[in-house]
Design an enzyme around this catalytic site. Structure first.
Site, PDB file in Angstrom:
ATOM      1  N   LYS A   1      25.410  93.617  38.939  1.00 56.36           N
ATOM      2  CA  LYS A   1      24.287  92.709  39.198  1.00 56.36           C
ATOM      3  C   LYS A   1      23.230  93.485  39.987  1.00 56.36           C
ATOM      4  O   LYS A   1      23.580  94.296  40.856  1.00 56.36           O
ATOM      5  CB  LYS A   1      24.803  91.512  40.005  1.00 56.36           C
TER       6      LYS A   1
ATOM      7  N   SER B   1      23.074  82.461  39.656  1.00 56.72           N
ATOM      8  CA  SER B   1      22.125  83.537  39.559  1.00 56.72           C
ATOM      9  C   SER B   1      22.651  84.790  38.855  1.00 56.72           C
ATOM     10  O   SER B   1      21.850  85.615  38.420  1.00 56.72           O
ATOM     11  CB  SER B   1      21.639  83.929  40.956  1.00 56.72           C
TER      12      SER B   1
ATOM     13  N   SER C   1      27.083  81.159  41.998  1.00 59.49           N
ATOM     14  CA  SER C   1      26.442  82.127  41.097  1.00 59.49           C
ATOM     15  C   SER C   1      27.370  83.019  40.296  1.00 59.49           C
ATOM     16  O   SER C   1      26.916  83.734  39.409  1.00 59.49           O
ATOM     17  CB  SER C   1      25.464  83.000  41.872  1.00 59.49           C
TER      18      SER C   1
HETATM   19  N1  GLN Z   1      22.226  77.826  42.502  1.00 59.14           N
HETATM   20  C1  GLN Z   1      22.481  78.043  43.894  1.00 59.14           C
HETATM   21  C2  GLN Z   1      21.195  78.415  44.593  1.00 59.14           C
HETATM   22  O1  GLN Z   1      20.213  78.426  43.973  1.00 59.14           O
HETATM   23  C3  GLN Z   1      23.532  79.096  44.090  1.00 59.14           C
HETATM   24  C4  GLN Z   1      23.032  80.472  43.899  1.00 59.14           C
HETATM   25  C5  GLN Z   1      24.016  81.536  44.279  1.00 59.14           C
HETATM   26  O2  GLN Z   1      25.224  81.309  44.343  1.00 59.14           O
HETATM   27  N2  GLN Z   1      23.492  82.700  44.583  1.00 59.14           N
HETATM   28  O3  GLN Z   1      21.155  78.693  45.746  1.00 59.14           O
END
Ligand code: GLN
Length: 492
Positions: free
Chosen positions: A79, A154, A178
């Site tokens: 990532k 994400s 994410s």
């Molecule tokens: N969708 C969640 C957010 O926007 C989780 C994102 C994540 O785990 N980085 O914060």
């Protein structure tokens, strides 16, 4: 060989050690697939062919010399939130468009030491804030199962790359879902470890008390191999825990599903917005586990309604503090011709951060400001403790807790959900991070549009082996994890 991308990590390791194919052949195979198929999926932000082939040659030499690890020569994708020495690390943000880290994240260092080959860096929501990967400044990534749908976020690039067979496995990070949600949207297995199990050193920080890295792959077995490499204490991350690391691969058959008590939270299956197909597939998977000998136990998780508001105070509060370092002075985007220092800060940040990141900085700064700190931030921390206690109480009676990973399957690209709608989609994943618990997503079938559905299993602290083992046994008795999107079937 044209079908190297169909092999599991265990099969790749065997093939390499028996010299059925070389790491160079394998790496070239993946690079060719990326060149042909990724223009449609757009999972990679940066592909690193020269470095990958050099690493592959080094791996082949190690394999020949007999000093290879279990995974030497197998490619992976990181990532774009993991700092990689000499390779751009953008975290999906324009503000880091020109950022080349002078060091490797510990996770990257460990994958290199294990002889894994880095294919490149994959797309993500800007600073990991989002659930679609659309907030990346380089643009959206497609879901390999339906190219007009998002892969989730994400860690959407990680999920899409693996689901399209553009990497055998990938790293992700999970601050509020994410790893699990994109794994769910793309039909993969993804593990969010206990907070402190994997080093956060060199991971671009979003919300430091919630961030955790983990593996994303087709199966629990593949995830176990990567966990064996990345887990462990790191002196460079004071929140990583000095605790012995399991052999996750050996432990895959160590947990008996027979007699396993699976908690079914009453509140989770009555959530408004829970898609009927998702509910049905998750219930079918639980039935399967029941057939395999597990007992389903109804439990209460009374704090469910507090998950979204609590997370969306704490995460932005920490983000607003973490992101204050991007000021256009030392590195990252700098505005043209600043009039003075204040102008430099303001314009560099306004130009460099996208709208969702700006929204969270505003919310977080507000929640932390004098006069509101007690009313919002301190209160959210108290509720966070109650959410954790709710889980600990549940674990007195059950071994693991089952839930969907997301209330729906993948959204359409450009669906343009309002922030509230988007945040509500995180209902099943956020509490795990607030409590610091481990959880896993496993693919359990498809909805009426042939989009993947995921089951989430939440474990008590340090139960990664148990979670991987349960899913592994489920996967020995089912074949959802072997299903491939049409685009993954294409040969390069
Ligand atoms: N969708 C969640 C957010 O926007 C989780 C994102 C994540 O785990 N980085 O914060």
């Amino acid at each position: 060989m044209t079908d190297l991308h169909r092999l599991s990590i265990r099969e790749l390791a065997e093939g390499l050690s028996q010299a059925k194919f070389s790491s160079r052949e394998l790496t070239e195979h993946y690079l060719q697939r990326i060149a042909k198929i990724d223009p449609l999926v757009k999972s990679y932000v940066t592909v690193t062919p020269e470095q990958a082939l050099a690493e592959a040659d080094a791996a082949d030499a190690a394999l020949k010399a007999g000093n290879a690890t279990a995974l030497t020569g197998i490619p992976l994708a990181h990532k774009d939130i993991f700092c990689t020495k000499g390779i751009k690390t953008t975290a999906g943000s324009k503000i880091l468009d020109n950022f080349i880290s002078p060091y490797d994240a510990t996770v990257v260092e460990k994958t290199k030491a294990a002889g894994l080959v880095t294919l490149g860096k994959v797309n993500m929501d800007e600073f990991a804030m989002g659930s679609t990967s659309e907030s990346s400044y380089v643009g959206a990534t497609s879901n390999p199962w339906a190219l007009d749908h998002v892969p989730g976020g994400s860690s959407g690039g990680s999920a899409a790359a693996v689901a399209a067979d553009l990497a055998p496995f990938a790293t992700g990070t999970d601050t509020g879902g994410s790893i699990r949600q994109p794994a769910s949207f793309c039909g993969l297995t993804g593990l969010k470890p206990t907070y402190g199990r994997v080093s956060r050193f060199g991971i671009i920080a979003y919300a430091s008390s919630l961030d955790q890295a983990g593996p994303m792959a087709r199966s629990a077995e593949d995830c176990a191999y990567l966990m064996n490499v990345i887990a462990g204490h790191d002196a460079k991350d004071s929140t990583s825990v000095k605790k012995e690391v399991d052999d996750y691969v050996t432990n895959l058959s160590n947990t008996s599903v027979k007699g396993l008590r699976i908690g079914i939270p009453k509140q989770y299956f009555n959530v408004v917005g829970l898609d009927a197909d998702v509910k049905a597939r998750v219930e079918e998977s639980l039935k399967k586990l029941e057939e395999m000998g597990a007992t389903l136990v109804e439990i209460d998780l009374n704090m469910t309604e507090a998950y979204v508001p609590t997370y969306y105070l704490i995460a932005p509060a920490e983000a607003s503090s973490n992101l204050s370092r991007y000021d256009g002075v030392r590195y990252g985007h700098r505005c043209e011709n600043p009039a003075d220092l204040m102008d430099l800060y303001k314009r560099s940040r306004s130009e460099g951060f996208g709208p969702e990141v700006q929204r969270r900085i505003l919310i977080g700064t507000y929640a932390l400001s004098a006069g509101y700190y007690d009313a919002y931030y301190v209160k959210a921390q108290k509720v966070r403790r109650l959410i954790q206690q709710d889980f600990l109480k549940a674990f007195e009676n059950v071994d693991v807790i089952a839930a969907p990973s997301a209330p729906t399957t993948a959204y359409k690209i450009g669906a343009n959900l309002s922030p509230t709608e988007m945040y509500l989609g995180d209902i099943y994943t956020l509490a795990v991070n607030l409590a610091g618990l481990p959880a896993i997503n496993a693919p359990v079938g498809f909805d009426k549009d042939s989009l993947p559905v995921g089951l989430q299993l939440i474990g008590n602290y340090w139960s990664e082996s148990q979670l991987l083992s349960i899913v592994h046994q489920y996967q020995q008795n089912t074949d959802w994890h072997t299903k491939r999107a049409a685009i993954a079937e294409e040969n390069a």
